[in-house]
Design a protein around this motif. Structure first.
Motif, mmCIF file in Angstrom:
data_model
loop_
_atom_site.group_PDB
_atom_site.id
_atom_site.type_symbol
_atom_site.label_atom_id
_atom_site.label_comp_id
_atom_site.label_asym_id
_atom_site.label_seq_id
_atom_site.Cartn_x
_atom_site.Cartn_y
_atom_site.Cartn_z
ATOM 1 N N THR A 153 0.841 -1.263 -0.033
ATOM 2 C CA THR A 153 -0.235 0.054 -0.126
ATOM 3 C C THR A 153 0.654 1.190 0.091
ATOM 4 O O THR A 153 0.251 2.397 -0.257
ATOM 5 C CB THR A 153 -0.974 0.012 1.214
ATOM 6 N N GLU A 154 2.092 0.933 0.242
ATOM 7 C CA GLU A 154 2.803 2.315 0.284
ATOM 8 C C GLU A 154 2.871 2.821 -1.192
ATOM 9 O O GLU A 154 3.415 2.417 -2.191
ATOM 10 C CB GLU A 154 4.273 1.722 0.653
ATOM 11 N N VAL A 155 2.716 4.380 -1.144
ATOM 12 C CA VAL A 155 2.583 5.030 -2.465
ATOM 13 C C VAL A 155 4.200 5.446 -2.628
ATOM 14 O O VAL A 155 4.662 6.297 -1.815
ATOM 15 C CB VAL A 155 1.533 6.147 -2.435
ATOM 16 N N ILE A 156 4.471 5.196 -3.753
ATOM 17 C CA ILE A 156 5.959 5.541 -4.053
ATOM 18 C C ILE A 156 6.099 6.624 -5.035
ATOM 19 O O ILE A 156 6.897 7.612 -4.830
ATOM 20 C CB ILE A 156 6.738 4.168 -4.628
ATOM 21 N N LEU A 157 5.198 6.844 -5.830
ATOM 22 C CA LEU A 157 4.997 7.985 -6.915
ATOM 23 C C LEU A 157 3.627 8.362 -6.977
ATOM 24 O O LEU A 157 2.486 7.373 -7.288
ATOM 25 C CB LEU A 157 5.505 7.600 -8.073
ATOM 26 N N ASP A 158 3.459 9.627 -6.637
ATOM 27 C CA ASP A 158 2.047 10.151 -6.665
ATOM 28 C C ASP A 158 1.932 11.586 -7.673
ATOM 29 O O ASP A 158 2.550 12.401 -7.357
ATOM 30 C CB ASP A 158 1.788 10.584 -5.192
ATOM 31 N N ILE A 159 1.245 11.020 -8.714
ATOM 32 C CA ILE A 159 1.373 12.349 -9.599
ATOM 33 C C ILE A 159 0.043 12.941 -9.499
ATOM 34 O O ILE A 159 -1.060 12.136 -9.487
ATOM 35 C CB ILE A 159 1.526 11.740 -11.142
ATOM 36 N N LYS A 160 0.089 14.320 -9.466
ATOM 37 C CA LYS A 160 -1.150 14.979 -9.164
ATOM 38 C C LYS A 160 -1.347 16.047 -10.112
ATOM 39 O O LYS A 160 -0.611 16.969 -10.462
ATOM 40 C CB LYS A 160 -1.282 15.528 -7.671
ATOM 41 N N ASN A 161 -2.418 15.969 -11.042
ATOM 42 C CA ASN A 161 -2.749 17.205 -11.978
ATOM 43 C C ASN A 161 -1.730 17.450 -12.954
ATOM 44 O O ASN A 161 -1.520 18.706 -13.200
ATOM 45 C CB ASN A 161 -3.383 18.385 -11.289
ATOM 46 N N LEU A 162 -0.863 16.736 -13.480
ATOM 47 C CA LEU A 162 0.334 16.876 -14.064
ATOM 48 C C LEU A 162 -0.207 17.533 -15.512
ATOM 49 O O LEU A 162 -0.981 16.920 -16.185
ATOM 50 C CB LEU A 162 1.058 15.647 -14.392
ATOM 51 N N LYS A 163 0.533 18.656 -15.948
ATOM 52 C CA LYS A 163 0.051 19.325 -16.986
ATOM 53 C C LYS A 163 1.418 19.447 -18.053
ATOM 54 O O LYS A 163 2.410 20.217 -17.334
ATOM 55 C CB LYS A 163 -0.644 20.360 -17.319
ATOM 56 N N THR A 164 1.530 18.738 -19.075
ATOM 57 C CA THR A 164 2.883 19.094 -19.748
ATOM 58 C C THR A 164 2.343 19.705 -21.034
ATOM 59 O O THR A 164 1.725 18.888 -21.899
ATOM 60 C CB THR A 164 3.642 17.884 -20.124
ATOM 61 N N TYR A 165 2.586 20.865 -21.559
ATOM 62 C CA TYR A 165 2.408 21.183 -22.677
ATOM 63 C C TYR A 165 3.606 21.689 -23.649
ATOM 64 O O TYR A 165 4.634 21.891 -23.027
ATOM 65 C CB TYR A 165 1.597 22.829 -22.600
ATOM 66 N N PHE A 166 3.296 21.643 -24.971
ATOM 67 C CA PHE A 166 4.504 21.940 -25.757
ATOM 68 C C PHE A 166 3.968 23.133 -26.549
ATOM 69 O O PHE A 166 2.873 23.292 -27.179
ATOM 70 C CB PHE A 166 4.598 20.774 -26.662
ATOM 71 N N TYR A 167 4.791 24.250 -26.537
ATOM 72 C CA TYR A 167 4.612 25.477 -27.238
ATOM 73 C C TYR A 167 5.020 25.549 -28.475
ATOM 74 O O TYR A 167 6.649 25.758 -28.603
ATOM 75 C CB TYR A 167 4.953 26.654 -26.295
ATOM 76 N N THR A 168 4.549 25.198 -29.641
ATOM 77 C CA THR A 168 5.355 25.018 -30.772
ATOM 78 C C THR A 168 4.741 26.391 -31.764
ATOM 79 O O THR A 168 3.882 27.108 -31.331
ATOM 80 C CB THR A 168 4.995 23.919 -31.619
ATOM 81 N N SER A 169 5.334 26.647 -33.031
ATOM 82 C CA SER A 169 5.018 27.583 -33.688
ATOM 83 C C SER A 169 3.491 27.366 -34.141
ATOM 84 O O SER A 169 2.883 28.579 -34.630
ATOM 85 C CB SER A 169 5.793 27.895 -34.871
ATOM 86 N N ASP A 170 3.280 26.331 -34.381
ATOM 87 C CA ASP A 170 1.685 26.174 -34.879
ATOM 88 C C ASP A 170 0.637 26.116 -33.612
ATOM 89 O O ASP A 170 -0.698 26.033 -33.911
ATOM 90 C CB ASP A 170 1.756 24.589 -35.531
ATOM 91 N N GLY A 171 1.215 26.249 -32.428
ATOM 92 C CA GLY A 171 0.063 26.276 -31.413
ATOM 93 C C GLY A 171 0.557 25.465 -30.197
ATOM 94 O O GLY A 171 1.615 24.981 -30.075
ATOM 95 N N VAL A 172 -0.170 25.267 -29.152
ATOM 96 C CA VAL A 172 -0.127 24.721 -27.982
ATOM 97 C C VAL A 172 -0.502 23.405 -28.188
ATOM 98 O O VAL A 172 -1.652 23.155 -28.452
ATOM 99 C CB VAL A 172 -0.640 25.454 -26.801
ATOM 100 N N VAL A 173 0.494 22.266 -27.596
ATOM 101 C CA VAL A 173 -0.124 21.043 -27.540
ATOM 102 C C VAL A 173 -0.136 20.449 -26.254
ATOM 103 O O VAL A 173 0.792 20.455 -25.426
ATOM 104 C CB VAL A 173 0.868 20.109 -28.526
ATOM 105 N N ALA A 174 -1.414 20.129 -25.734
ATOM 106 C CA ALA A 174 -1.415 19.451 -24.251
ATOM 107 C C ALA A 174 -0.886 18.031 -24.351
ATOM 108 O O ALA A 174 -1.884 17.159 -24.584
ATOM 109 C CB ALA A 174 -2.874 19.791 -23.797
ATOM 110 N N ALA A 175 0.203 17.949 -24.357
ATOM 111 C CA ALA A 175 0.673 16.460 -24.280
ATOM 112 C C ALA A 175 0.269 15.647 -23.063
ATOM 113 O O ALA A 175 -0.344 14.470 -23.320
ATOM 114 C CB ALA A 175 2.219 16.440 -24.607
ATOM 115 N N VAL A 176 0.328 16.155 -21.944
ATOM 116 C CA VAL A 176 -0.134 15.425 -20.890
ATOM 117 C C VAL A 176 -1.085 16.479 -20.193
ATOM 118 O O VAL A 176 -0.732 17.819 -20.024
ATOM 119 C CB VAL A 176 0.976 15.198 -19.842
ATOM 120 N N ASP A 177 -2.415 15.978 -20.048
ATOM 121 C CA ASP A 177 -3.124 17.233 -19.640
ATOM 122 C C ASP A 177 -4.183 16.670 -18.447
ATOM 123 O O ASP A 177 -5.078 15.814 -18.530
ATOM 124 C CB ASP A 177 -4.404 17.367 -20.874
#
Lengths: 366, 452
Positions: free
Chosen positions: A4-28
């Motif tokens: 039950t021990e939580v080793i990795l806890d990811i909360k509301n991760l948002k990773t965006y890529f800002y390219t010249s064509d626009g913003v890509v929400a790779a991880v939303d």
């Protein structure tokens, strides 16, 4: 197996890529937990953000285009997004390590594999991986070879000099551990002298070198043929059993996930669409996307029919121009007007599953 | 031993089972490159030539000792032997010299006082101006040689004696020794009076005096027991062989030091630009473009005036400061393609620092084209240095000969004495050719697509 021990806890991760064509929400807005000793499979089509999620955990997102916009990634009690870079560097490879997709290109072609395994040992455990005697003698031998020709025995003696350093000793051990025959000789091989499966094993050995707590396998078996794939998976299982590390399998191969994973995370267009234990997901997929994925695989255990194999219609949406509402609705056979207008929330069910859908597939019905 | 080596190789290649053993355990990467390089005939010839040049440079003091001709000293010393008759030593070559119908006009007068660690005795004097303390011995030397180089030389055995009040006086025939170079380290106050006749230089300054008693008409040339000059002597009477081998020293030294400096600089800046990209890349590349668009020769000309006027270090700094661009561009290009490779990512994932990734993972992978590039740039540096020396902007060519400087000197007498120009030019040509051959061979040997 899963504690039950939580080793990795990811909360509301948002990773965006800002390219010249626009913003890509790779991880939303991705949140999930990884327990000690757990094997988590992350499944999804290409470009759905599964690799980017794990790269965010390692903080290996390439900036400038990419940026971790918000969220928290707790490794034990530490927010990895807040720790200084030096600390992060000491965690990479030591506590969290990663196996990459391409065994053919993930090893540096100019170093012997022993050097490459020894490198992470020298970086994180301070083991000595070089030897002055080796350097001097090899330099001398090089010139001797230039002028007279190289005697084999001397080179062998020289190799022994190098392999006696602690880091190389451990490299030999690791190579033996991952099941490469004749490890004393194989440590001296250059990557181009090994087959794909062997290189993948070396990659695993590199990742295992410092006994990490989390092992991320980013499509580690995709490039290999089926028999080698089976061997590698068996190896990873075995290592997991022995060392009890948590494993994240990033893949689009459902068979691998079925074989290995305790829990499965299905992602679509940067979002989690379904989460549950492997048996739950495989026995009863609730999201139409997961259903589609599972049913587009030919089954040998079911009677032969004349019907076409079901497929998921359409294409992965353009990341610059995602559909409004549920991201999956243009391809979904259950889509209604609600799906076009409103994005469904990620809901928890009673048995611990998470679903993002307005029209769940319930038991028995399509 | 060589045949044994060959035999072993053949057997290994013939046996396909040993192929794997051959590539890793027996031959390192450098070993494979070397074996490929040896197969490139021209490259091997180039390497032999370069080794020969290096030996030639190393042996310079030996040549000096054998011939007895010092490298950077006055031709008086050269033209004389210890046994020559006092006052009848110099070779008179100018056709007008001593022609009564063509009066000489003004004549330079100079003499030299040894720099025997006594500052009082260092400098030069002229008859009219009395003693002239010149702290910059080389400057003095330069001046004299300039006038001197264009003139014919006559030696007398008159002695100049310093008076306590600082003026100087000529004592007729007081001294009859001509051991200039051999007495260099002894305490000799004054060597000799030298009368030079300068038909070409009009800018003879206040140090010019009229000949009063010095010139008595053309005299016999007496070389005495001077040693043989294999390649002859140049316009100043230096032995060409000695000068060439000292020139090889200077030229090769400058070339290699410049190339090492510019390689270090180019690799570092190119690596930063290629690895980090973004602002750092833009900044370094703009500086680099500025360096490349500026016409370098005028800059060299201006800077070489500032950089100590003729010191080797100045030339090295100037050449390296403008030469790093090629290496930097190459490194940047390689790094740009390599930084997106999987193994770079893998190195990051095991926690390697950017510097470690750059110089331990990416640099060895991009070294092949860089090595080829810098090999070719050695030739370029030799040529540029020669050009600068030829223009009189290089290393002080009297004290420290370079091949380019020798070309410049020889140019003045090219109709009478073509051989110094021929020899120095040929050596430049040969070295640049050798270096380019080596570059060719390395390019082929380092190309990973070619199999052993």
């Amino acid at each position: 197996m899963t504690s039950t021990e939580v080793i990795l806890d990811i909360k509301n991760l948002k990773t965006y890529f800002y390219t010249s064509d626009g913003v890509v929400a790779a991880v939303d807005d991705v949140s999930f937990q990884l327990h000690k000793g757990e094997t988590l499979g992350i499944v999804g089509e290409s470009g759905c953000g599964k690799s980017q999620t794990m790269l965010s955990v390692m903080r290996l997102i390439q900036e400038p285009p990419g940026k971790i916009v918000s969220g928290e990634i707790y490794f034990h009690d530490e927010n990895l997004l807040k720790v200084p870079l030096l600390k992060m560097r000491s965690l990479r490879g030591a506590a969290i390590s990663m196996i990459f997709q391409e065994p053919m290109t993930s090893l540096n072609p100019v170093y012997q594999v022993g050097d490459q395994i020894a490198e992470s040992l020298t970086l994180h455990q301070g083991l000595r991986g070089w030897d002055w005697g080796y350097r001097l003698v090899s330099w001398g031998l090089f010139w001797k070879w230039v002028f007279t020709g190289f005697p084999r025995e001397t080179k062998k003696r020289l190799s022994r000099l190098k392999v006696e350093t602690p880091a190389w000793q451990r490299s030999v051990e690791l190579i033996r551990l991952v099941g490469i025959p004749d490890p004393e000789k194989r440590v001296f091989n250059f990557p181009h002298e090994m087959s794909g499966g062997m290189r993948q094993r070396v990659m695993i050995a590199m990742a295992m070198a410092c006994n990490p707590e989390i092992l991320i396998a980013d499509e580690a078996t995709t490039a290999l043929d089926v028999t080698i794939q089976a061997q590698i998976l068996e190896l990873m299982k075995d290592l997991k059993r022995r060392f009890g590390m948590a494993t994240v399998l990033v893949t689009h191969n459902l068979a691998v996930v079925a074989e290995m994973a305790d829990n499965i995370l299905v992602m679509y267009a940067g979002k989690i669409v379904e989460y549950g234990t492997a048996s739950q997901i495989f026995r009863q997929p609730m999201h139409p996307y997961t259903w589609g994925l599972l049913h587009s695989i030919p089954r040998v255990d079911q009677p032969k029919t004349d019907q076409k194999l079901p497929t998921i219609e359409g294409m992965v949406p353009n990341p610059y121009n995602l559909p409004v509402g549920c991201k999956f609705h243009p391809r979904c056979f259950k889509a209604t007007s609600v799906c076009k207008e409103q994005e469904p929330p990620l809901e928890k069910t009673a048995d611990g599953r998470q679903i993002r859908c307005w029209h769940r597939i319930t038991e028995g019905g399509n | 031993m060589a045949t044994k080596n060959k035999k072993k190789k053949v057997t290994v290649i013939d046996n396909p089972n040993e192929q794997e053993v051959l590539s890793s355990s027996e031959y390192s990467y450098i070993g494979m490159v070397w074996s490929r390089f040896k197969r490139h005939k021209l490259a091997t010839i180039g390497l032999v030539l370069l080794v020969f040049m290096a030996l030639f440079a190393i042996l310079a003091p030996v040549f000096e000792l054998i011939t007895g001709y010092p490298v950077g000293h006055s031709s008086l010393a050269v033209k004389m032997s210890p046994f020559s008759t006092p006052g009848v030593v110099a070779k008179i070559t100018h056709p007008d010299f001593g022609n009564p119908e063509k009066p000489m006009g003004k004549v330079d007068f100079w003499f030299e006082i040894t720099p025997d660690n006594n500052p009082e005795k260092t400098g030069f004097a002229s008859v009219k101006e009395s003693t002239f303390k010149n702290p910059d011995y080389r400057g003095f030397y330069d001046f004299n040689m300039k006038a001197y180089g264009n003139t014919n030389v006559l030696l007398t055995n008159d002695q100049v004696v310093e008076k306590p009040d600082g003026s100087a006086e000529i004592v007729k025939g007081g001294y009859s020794e001509f051991f200039i170079e051999r007495a260099r380290n002894k305490r000799i106050v004054v060597y000799n009076q030298v009368v030079t006749y300068s038909p070409t230089f009009e800018s003879v300054d206040s140090r010019t005096i009229e000949v009063q008693n010095g010139y008595k008409g053309p005299r016999e040339v007496d070389i005495g027991e001077a040693p043989m000059n294999v390649f002859g002597t140049d316009g100043l009477g230096h032995d060409v062989l000695v000068r060439l081998s000292y020139g090889a020293r200077m030229t090769l030294m400058i070339a290699f030091v410049v190339v090492i400096l510019e390689t270090l600089m180019g690799i570092f800046l190119g690596a930063l630009a290629g690895f980090y990209g973004g602002f750092i890349d833009a900044l370094i590349m703009r500086i680099l473009e500025l360096m490349m668009t500026v016409p370098t020769l005028p800059i060299y000309m201006v800077l070489s005036r500032f950089m100590g006027g003729g010191s080797a270090i100045g030339i090295i700094i100037i050449l390296a400061a403008f030469g790093w661009t090629g290496v930097a561009r190459m490194t940047r290009g390689m790094f740009l393609s390599l930084r997106n490779q999987e193994f770079t990512e893998a190195a990051r994932a095991i926690g390697a620092s950017p510097m470690r990734i750059m110089f331990k993972h990416l640099l060895p992978n991009s070294l092949a084209p860089i090595i080829v590039g810098i090999t070719f740039s050695i030739g370029g540096v030799i040529l540029t240095e020669s050009t600068l020396s030829f223009l009189g902007l290089g290393v002080n060519k009297i004290l420290t000969p370079t091949w380019g400087g020798m070309l410049d000197e020889a140019n003045k007498y090219i109709l009478d004495q073509p051989w110094p120009a021929v020899f120095s030019g040929f050596l430049i040509f040969l070295t640049v050719l050798a270096v380019n051959f080596i570059g060719d061979g390395l390019r082929d040997a380092l190309d990973p697509r070619l199999k052993v």
